[in-house]
Design a protein around this motif. Sequence first.
Motif, PDB file in Angstrom:
ATOM      1  N   PHE A  95      43.690   8.185  11.452  1.00 11.69           N
ATOM      2  CA  PHE A  95      43.531   8.336   9.997  1.00 11.69           C
ATOM      3  C   PHE A  95      43.142   9.766   9.619  1.00 11.69           C
ATOM      4  N   ALA A  96      42.205  10.355  10.358  1.00 11.38           N
ATOM      5  CA  ALA A  96      41.780  11.721  10.057  1.00 11.38           C
ATOM      6  C   ALA A  96      42.938  12.689  10.243  1.00 11.38           C
ATOM      7  N   GLY A  97      43.706  12.499  11.310  1.00 10.45           N
ATOM      8  CA  GLY A  97      44.860  13.364  11.533  1.00 10.45           C
ATOM      9  C   GLY A  97      45.912  13.220  10.448  1.00 10.45           C
ATOM     10  N   GLY A  98      46.166  11.995  10.034  1.00  9.58           N
ATOM     11  CA  GLY A  98      47.154  11.770   8.976  1.00  9.58           C
ATOM     12  C   GLY A  98      46.745  12.375   7.652  1.00  9.58           C
ATOM     13  N   PHE A  99      45.493  12.189   7.286  1.00  7.88           N
ATOM     14  CA  PHE A  99      45.038  12.768   6.021  1.00  7.88           C
ATOM     15  C   PHE A  99      44.904  14.286   6.106  1.00  7.88           C
ATOM     16  N   ALA A 117      40.001  13.197   4.882  1.00 13.93           N
ATOM     17  CA  ALA A 117      40.170  13.571   6.294  1.00 13.93           C
ATOM     18  C   ALA A 117      38.817  13.882   6.928  1.00 13.93           C
ATOM     19  N   PHE A 118      37.953  14.613   6.219  1.00 17.07           N
ATOM     20  CA  PHE A 118      36.627  14.905   6.763  1.00 17.07           C
ATOM     21  C   PHE A 118      35.795  13.632   6.907  1.00 17.07           C
ATOM     22  N   THR A 119      35.898  12.733   5.946  1.00 21.62           N
ATOM     23  CA  THR A 119      35.151  11.479   6.017  1.00 21.62           C
ATOM     24  C   THR A 119      35.620  10.635   7.196  1.00 21.62           C
ATOM     25  N   MET A 120      36.927  10.506   7.352  1.00 20.93           N
ATOM     26  CA  MET A 120      37.468   9.745   8.484  1.00 20.93           C
ATOM     27  C   MET A 120      37.075  10.393   9.806  1.00 20.93           C
ATOM     28  N   GLY A 121      37.079  11.717   9.846  1.00 19.72           N
ATOM     29  CA  GLY A 121      36.658  12.415  11.056  1.00 19.72           C
ATOM     30  C   GLY A 121      35.195  12.164  11.380  1.00 19.72           C
ATOM     31  N   ALA A 122      34.351  12.131  10.349  1.00 21.86           N
ATOM     32  CA  ALA A 122      32.923  11.874  10.563  1.00 21.86           C
ATOM     33  C   ALA A 122      32.697  10.459  11.087  1.00 21.86           C
ATOM     34  N   VAL A 123      33.423   9.495  10.558  1.00 16.62           N
ATOM     35  CA  VAL A 123      33.288   8.121  11.050  1.00 16.62           C
ATOM     36  C   VAL A 123      33.808   8.029  12.481  1.00 16.62           C
ATOM     37  N   GLY A 124      34.877   8.772  12.781  1.00 20.23           N
ATOM     38  CA  GLY A 124      35.385   8.807  14.146  1.00 20.23           C
ATOM     39  C   GLY A 124      34.377   9.392  15.126  1.00 20.23           C
ATOM     40  N   VAL A 125      33.674  10.434  14.714  1.00 19.46           N
ATOM     41  CA  VAL A 125      32.632  11.030  15.570  1.00 19.46           C
ATOM     42  C   VAL A 125      31.486  10.036  15.762  1.00 19.46           C
ATOM     43  N   TRP A 126      31.090   9.323  14.701  1.00 17.82           N
ATOM     44  CA  TRP A 126      30.051   8.305  14.831  1.00 17.82           C
ATOM     45  C   TRP A 126      30.481   7.229  15.825  1.00 17.82           C
ATOM     46  N   ALA A 127      31.741   6.767  15.726  1.00 24.02           N
ATOM     47  CA  ALA A 127      32.226   5.744  16.648  1.00 24.02           C
ATOM     48  C   ALA A 127      32.265   6.274  18.077  1.00 24.02           C
TER      49      ALA A 127
END
Length: 138
Positions: A95-99, A117-127
Motif C-alpha cells: 500500500f505504501a509503495g502504491g500510494f 503513503a507516509f501513514t501506510m509506511g508508518a503502520v508497516g514499520v509498526w507491524a
Amino acid sequence: MNFLYLAMLIPIFGIFYAAFTSYLKYRQHRAMLDVLKVYADKGEAPPQEVLAALSKSHCLAEPGLNAPSTVTPSGPPKVQGPMHYWSLVGLFAVFAGGFAYAAWGTGEVMYPFAIVAFTMGAVGVWALIMAIGLSVKK
C-alpha cells in the motif's frame, strides 16, 4: 492514471470479501441455532458433546502462530502470532509503495497521496517491529 483505477480494485475486493465472510459466519450461526431449536422443540437439554461442538470456534488460524485475538473467560486475551504481523508488513508495504508511486510517479507531487503513503509506511514499520519482537520472543 490507469494505476489509480487498478488501485481502487483492492479496497473494493476487500469490501466484497468482508461481506462474503460475514454472510458465511451468519449462515454458520443460523445453523447452530437450528440445532439448538430442535432440542428446544423436543423439550430436552442438548448433550454436552453437542454444546462443546457448537461452542468451538471454526478458525483457520493455527494456535500460537496466527491465533485470533480473543478474550477467554478464564484468562487474559490471546496475543496475535508473528505471522499475523509479517503479513501486515507485506500488506502495508504494498500500500505504501502504491500510494508513493501515485504521489510522486507522475512527475508532480500529489500531497494527499503522499500523506497516505507516509501513514501506510508508518503502520508497516509498526507491524515490522511487532513481527520482529514476537519472533524473537519465542
